[in-house]
Write a protein that holds these residues in place. Structure first.
Motif, PDB file in Angstrom:
ATOM      1  N   TRP A   1      -3.806  10.549  -2.723  1.00  0.00           N
ATOM      2  CA  TRP A   1      -2.988   9.346  -2.537  1.00  0.00           C
ATOM      3  C   TRP A   1      -1.667   9.687  -1.841  1.00  0.00           C
ATOM      4  O   TRP A   1      -1.164   8.930  -1.028  1.00  0.00           O
ATOM      5  N   LEU A   2      -1.153  10.863  -2.195  1.00  0.00           N
ATOM      6  CA  LEU A   2       0.136  11.259  -1.609  1.00  0.00           C
ATOM      7  C   LEU A   2       0.041  11.593  -0.121  1.00  0.00           C
ATOM      8  O   LEU A   2       1.061  11.714   0.554  1.00  0.00           O
ATOM      9  N   LEU A   3      -1.196  11.762   0.365  1.00  0.00           N
ATOM     10  CA  LEU A   3      -1.357  12.073   1.790  1.00  0.00           C
ATOM     11  C   LEU A   3      -0.947  10.902   2.676  1.00  0.00           C
ATOM     12  O   LEU A   3      -0.601  11.082   3.835  1.00  0.00           O
TER      13      LEU A   3
ATOM     14  N   SER B   1       5.361   7.560  -3.282  1.00  0.00           N
ATOM     15  CA  SER B   1       6.229   8.422  -4.082  1.00  0.00           C
ATOM     16  C   SER B   1       5.410   9.041  -5.214  1.00  0.00           C
ATOM     17  O   SER B   1       4.394   8.473  -5.645  1.00  0.00           O
ATOM     18  N   VAL B   2       5.873  10.197  -5.697  1.00  0.00           N
ATOM     19  CA  VAL B   2       5.189  10.869  -6.803  1.00  0.00           C
ATOM     20  C   VAL B   2       5.183   9.951  -8.028  1.00  0.00           C
ATOM     21  O   VAL B   2       4.194   9.865  -8.754  1.00  0.00           O
ATOM     22  N   GLU B   3       6.270   9.211  -8.208  1.00  0.00           N
ATOM     23  CA  GLU B   3       6.388   8.328  -9.374  1.00  0.00           C
ATOM     24  C   GLU B   3       5.302   7.237  -9.348  1.00  0.00           C
ATOM     25  O   GLU B   3       4.642   6.978 -10.346  1.00  0.00           O
ATOM     26  N   SER B   4       5.122   6.618  -8.159  1.00  0.00           N
ATOM     27  CA  SER B   4       4.150   5.515  -8.082  1.00  0.00           C
ATOM     28  C   SER B   4       2.742   6.042  -8.324  1.00  0.00           C
ATOM     29  O   SER B   4       1.928   5.417  -9.010  1.00  0.00           O
ATOM     30  N   VAL B   5       2.455   7.221  -7.782  1.00  0.00           N
ATOM     31  CA  VAL B   5       1.123   7.821  -7.961  1.00  0.00           C
ATOM     32  C   VAL B   5       0.920   8.169  -9.437  1.00  0.00           C
ATOM     33  O   VAL B   5      -0.147   7.890 -10.007  1.00  0.00           O
TER      34      VAL B   5
ATOM     35  N   VAL C   1       0.839  -1.204   0.000  1.00  0.00           N
ATOM     36  CA  VAL C   1       0.000   0.000   0.000  1.00  0.00           C
ATOM     37  C   VAL C   1       0.875   1.255   0.000  1.00  0.00           C
ATOM     38  O   VAL C   1       0.530   2.272  -0.592  1.00  0.00           O
ATOM     39  N   ARG C   2       2.031   1.158   0.681  1.00  0.00           N
ATOM     40  CA  ARG C   2       2.948   2.298   0.721  1.00  0.00           C
ATOM     41  C   ARG C   2       3.572   2.564  -0.656  1.00  0.00           C
ATOM     42  O   ARG C   2       3.674   3.704  -1.086  1.00  0.00           O
ATOM     43  N   ARG C   3       3.929   1.461  -1.308  1.00  0.00           N
ATOM     44  CA  ARG C   3       4.676   1.612  -2.549  1.00  0.00           C
ATOM     45  C   ARG C   3       3.803   2.077  -3.705  1.00  0.00           C
ATOM     46  O   ARG C   3       4.227   2.855  -4.540  1.00  0.00           O
ATOM     47  N   ARG C   4       2.582   1.575  -3.752  1.00  0.00           N
ATOM     48  CA  ARG C   4       1.718   1.924  -4.879  1.00  0.00           C
ATOM     49  C   ARG C   4       0.367   2.376  -4.342  1.00  0.00           C
ATOM     50  O   ARG C   4      -0.128   1.800  -3.364  1.00  0.00           O
ATOM     51  N   PRO C   5      -0.241   3.381  -4.941  1.00  0.00           N
ATOM     52  CA  PRO C   5      -1.518   3.883  -4.424  1.00  0.00           C
ATOM     53  C   PRO C   5      -2.671   2.936  -4.760  1.00  0.00           C
ATOM     54  O   PRO C   5      -3.251   3.020  -5.834  1.00  0.00           O
TER      55      PRO C   5
ATOM     56  N   SER D   1       3.033   8.791 -17.797  1.00  0.00           N
ATOM     57  CA  SER D   1       4.195   7.978 -18.168  1.00  0.00           C
ATOM     58  C   SER D   1       5.349   8.150 -17.186  1.00  0.00           C
ATOM     59  O   SER D   1       6.216   7.303 -17.081  1.00  0.00           O
ATOM     60  N   SER D   2       5.343   9.270 -16.449  1.00  0.00           N
ATOM     61  CA  SER D   2       6.449   9.504 -15.515  1.00  0.00           C
ATOM     62  C   SER D   2       5.998  10.474 -14.425  1.00  0.00           C
ATOM     63  O   SER D   2       4.930  11.096 -14.536  1.00  0.00           O
TER      64      SER D   2
END
Lengths: 263, 429
Positions: A195-197, A202-206, A39-43, A213-214
């Motif tokens: 999601w970032l809350l 990470s911004v990338e995963s979100v 859950v931390r790594r991907r939203p 794409s990035s």
């Protein structure tokens, strides 16, 4: 397509979830700790966990800790749950329950998943838009917000309302909403910030989960809507500021605007 | 599992923030280790979930096969209740009715499920059922079901002393009943509103409401409305301590209520009034009819307990002992109803005290206290404690039986009660 993180040690349960999840993607966790990590790594849009995933542990307490740590990620509990634990699960903050005997009914499981995925941002936006935008306009925003995890695009949004893209654009103007493209851009940004809350994201995963794409593309989206960078917005206050900015871009259709008593 | 439960001290969530139908389980608050209640609450939760599913998704959006499977799954679990448990049959009926999948059937069945829970004193379960029925009624524009749900929400809030909510629901029920020209529901909602004031000690305001119902009933020439007003005035007079007026009103109500079921609450109030005036034969007749005709286990058990006590109040020790034996034999019927058991032991304790059976008094009161402490029945606990204290302080001399102290008109009604039979009044009579 939304992301579901699941902690289901039993193979049969995994099969049942796999059958009900499409079009959403499922990532599997092997333990509660692993679920936290996922859950931390991907939203993820929702998490699913077997109450008895770890023997001799109080599953309800695990649920409570998860909800405390990730209050914006709905958790659906799976398993054979007795009356006392059902009661405790409600207090612990579980979003819903799938009873073991219903688990192989993919319609029922799919309904529960869809309703938890659809929750979150959509009702929040609906409440904020209610005083300025009429029912039809809010219906569009609700639908669009519910389908952001599915990476919805303008043509699919128009098709869902039986309209051409140009008709949808005219309707948005009439309803006092941004253009459909701008609306989806805003909703992606709001989803991303929400999601970032939660910790560890990470911004990338979100960005990836929103269909960008990035991380740079998501940063550009933020710059084009709110202005600035995502980092200062990673707080409740930052999210509220973004929400206010979105509402300010919705002039509304005047239906619900009260006459001012200026005499 | 840890002996200390970290979840127990947490605040219960609002209905909006909990998963669908969770509030049915909230009767477990403070009683999490009551396995019997936990089983019962779980079954109610499982039974209500298919209804919530149809409501949340829309009836036509839930596949029939999936829905039926869900319902059958709940039916298979009914075996967790004893075969003799009346709730098992009622839940089975509920499941059968919801398979119809029509809004009317769903709303009616959900209201019934709420009434089963309410009769057992499980008010959160009842509240959830009535709120679900109200949502169904509103979603599918079912006027009569909406009024009924609003009135029952008023009642369950009244029973849990949430006065503001009770008043709000009753007033909405009154408003909607008038809009729909449903006089019977209007009268019952007004009755509930009046009781709400009466329970708060505002008898004059309650009386004013009941008199308004009486006046309107007379102007409409509607026996049911007039009967309801008399029944309410009977209760109001009883709680205000005007026993003879209570008997007058109650007797008038009995002649106007069309069904046996609607006369039973009046009989309950009349029984108490007769008993307090020392008119034991009439009181016993009321209790007996109530016990024999009520379909609600709680009411039946309560009436049989009062019937037994009445013999002691009349000073008939042998008769009381015989009824006590009979009652204890019958008690198996309500083994799963702790409140009723606590009430029964309280009444048997009081009766034994009155006839001077010290050991029996002590045993019954101790059992009543134990049950009341375990399940949080404060009224029973206070009464049983007081009586036991009186006994232990050496007040073993039983008080004299209550003497008759009624006027001639009341005695006449008491005599008429001896030959009163509970038969339905013919339609239009």
């Amino acid at each position: 397509m939304a992301l579901i993180a699941a902690l289901l040690p039993d193979r049969v349960d995994r099969e049942a979830l796999r059958a009900a999840a499409p079009p959403h993607e499922v990532v599997w966790a092997e333990s509660w700790r692993d679920l936290y990590r996922a859950v931390r790594r991907r939203p993820v849009a929702t998490a699913v966990a077997d109450l008895h995933a770890e023997s001799r542990k109080d599953g309800v307490l695990r649920v409570y800790r998860f909800v405390q740590r990730f209050p914006l990620t709905p958790l659906v509990v799976w398993g054979d749950v007795d009356g006392r634990d059902l009661f405790r699960l409600g207090k612990a903050g579980a979003r819903d329950v799938i009873m073991a005997r219903d688990a192989d009914d993919r319609f029922l499981v799919s309904e529960v998943l869809e309703s938890t995925i659809a929750g979150g941002l959509a009702p929040l936006l609906d409440a904020r838009l209610r005083p300025i935008v009429g029912e039809e306009g809010r219906e569009l925003v609700r639908y669009a917000a519910e389908h952001i995890p599915d990476q919805i695009q303008v043509p699919a949004l128009a098709a869902a309302f039986d309209m051409s893209v140009s008709t949808l654009e005219r309707r948005c103007l009439k309803w006092g909403l941004p253009t459909p493209g701008r609306l989806l851009l805003w909703l992606r940004v709001l989803y991303g910030l929400r999601w970032l809350l939660e910790p560890g994201r990470s911004v990338e995963s979100v960005s990836y989960q929103l269909g960008y794409s990035s991380g740079a593309a998501f940063r550009r989206a933020i710059k084009a809507t709110i202005g600035g960078r995502p980092t200062p917005l990673r707080s409740e206050r930052g999210f509220d500021r973004a929400l206010d900015a979105f509402i300010a871009e919705c002039p509304g259709d005047g239906v619900y605007q009260q006459l001012s008593a200026t005499g | 599992m840890a002996r200390y439960d970290r979840i127990a001290p947490l605040e219960a969530p609002d209905r909006e923030n909990a998963f669908p139908a969770w509030m049915v389980l909230r009767d477990l608050q403070g009683r999490e280790r009551d396995m019997e209640l936990a089983r019962r609450a779980r079954l109610r939760f499982l039974a209500l979930r298919p209804v919530r599913r149809l409501l949340d998704r829309g009836i036509d959006n839930v596949p029939v096969e999936s829905f039926e499977r869900q319902v059958e799954g709940v039916r298979e679990e009914l075996g967790h209740l004893s075969a003799r448990d009346p709730e098992r049959a009622r839940l089975s009926q509920f499941l059968h009715r919801i398979l119809e999948r029509t809004p009317t059937a769903l709303a009616a069945a959900t209201v019934d499920l709420g009434e089963i829970s309410e009769a057992s004193g499980h008010y959160y379960a009842a509240l959830e059922c009535y709120l679900t029925a109200l949502e169904l009624a509103r979603a599918y524009a079912l006027g009569p079901e909406e009024v009924l749900a609003l009135r029952l929400l008023g009642r369950v809030n009244r029973k849990t002393a949430r006065w503001a909510e009770a008043e709000m629901y009753y007033r909405r029920a009154i408003e909607r009943a008038l809009e729909m020209a449903d006089r019977a529901q209007w009268a019952r909602a007004m009755d509930g509103l009046g009781l709400c004031y009466g329970y708060q000690g505002n008898y004059p305001k309650a009386r004013k409401i009941f008199e308004e119902v009486l006046e309107r009933g007379k102007s409409w020439r509607d026996d049911y409305v007039v009967g309801t007003a008399y029944s309410s005035l009977c209760y109001n007079a009883l709680t205000a301590g005007d026993l003879e007026a209570a008997i007058d009103y109650g007797w008038a109500a009995l002649g106007l209520m069309p069904t046996i079921e609607e006369r039973l609450p009046v009989l309950g109030n009349l029984g108490i009034a007769f008993s307090q005036l020392g008119l034991h034969a009439a009181a016993e007749r009321c209790y007996r009819m109530l016990a024999e005709h009520s379909t609600q286990l709680i009411i039946r058990g309560q009436a049989w307990s009062n019937y037994a006590l009445s013999a002691a109040e009349a000073g008939n020790a042998e008769e009381f002992r015989a009824r006590r034996r009979h009652l204890l034999e019958k008690a198996e019927e309500w083994r799963g109803e702790p409140w009723l058991n606590s009430w029964m032991h309280l009444q048997l304790g009081r009766g034994s005290y009155l006839i001077g059976d010290v050991d029996a008094t002590r045993n019954h009161l101790r059992t009543a206290i134990q049950l009341a402490q375990t399940h949080g029945y404060n009224e029973v606990l206070i009464r049983a404690d007081e009586l036991l204290e009186a006994l232990e302080q050496g007040l073993e001399q039983a008080p004299a039986p209550v003497a008759e102290r009624a006027g001639a008109a009341t005695k006449e009604i008491a005599n008429a009660m001896a030959s009163f039979e509970l038969v339905p009044v013919a339609a239009g009579a």
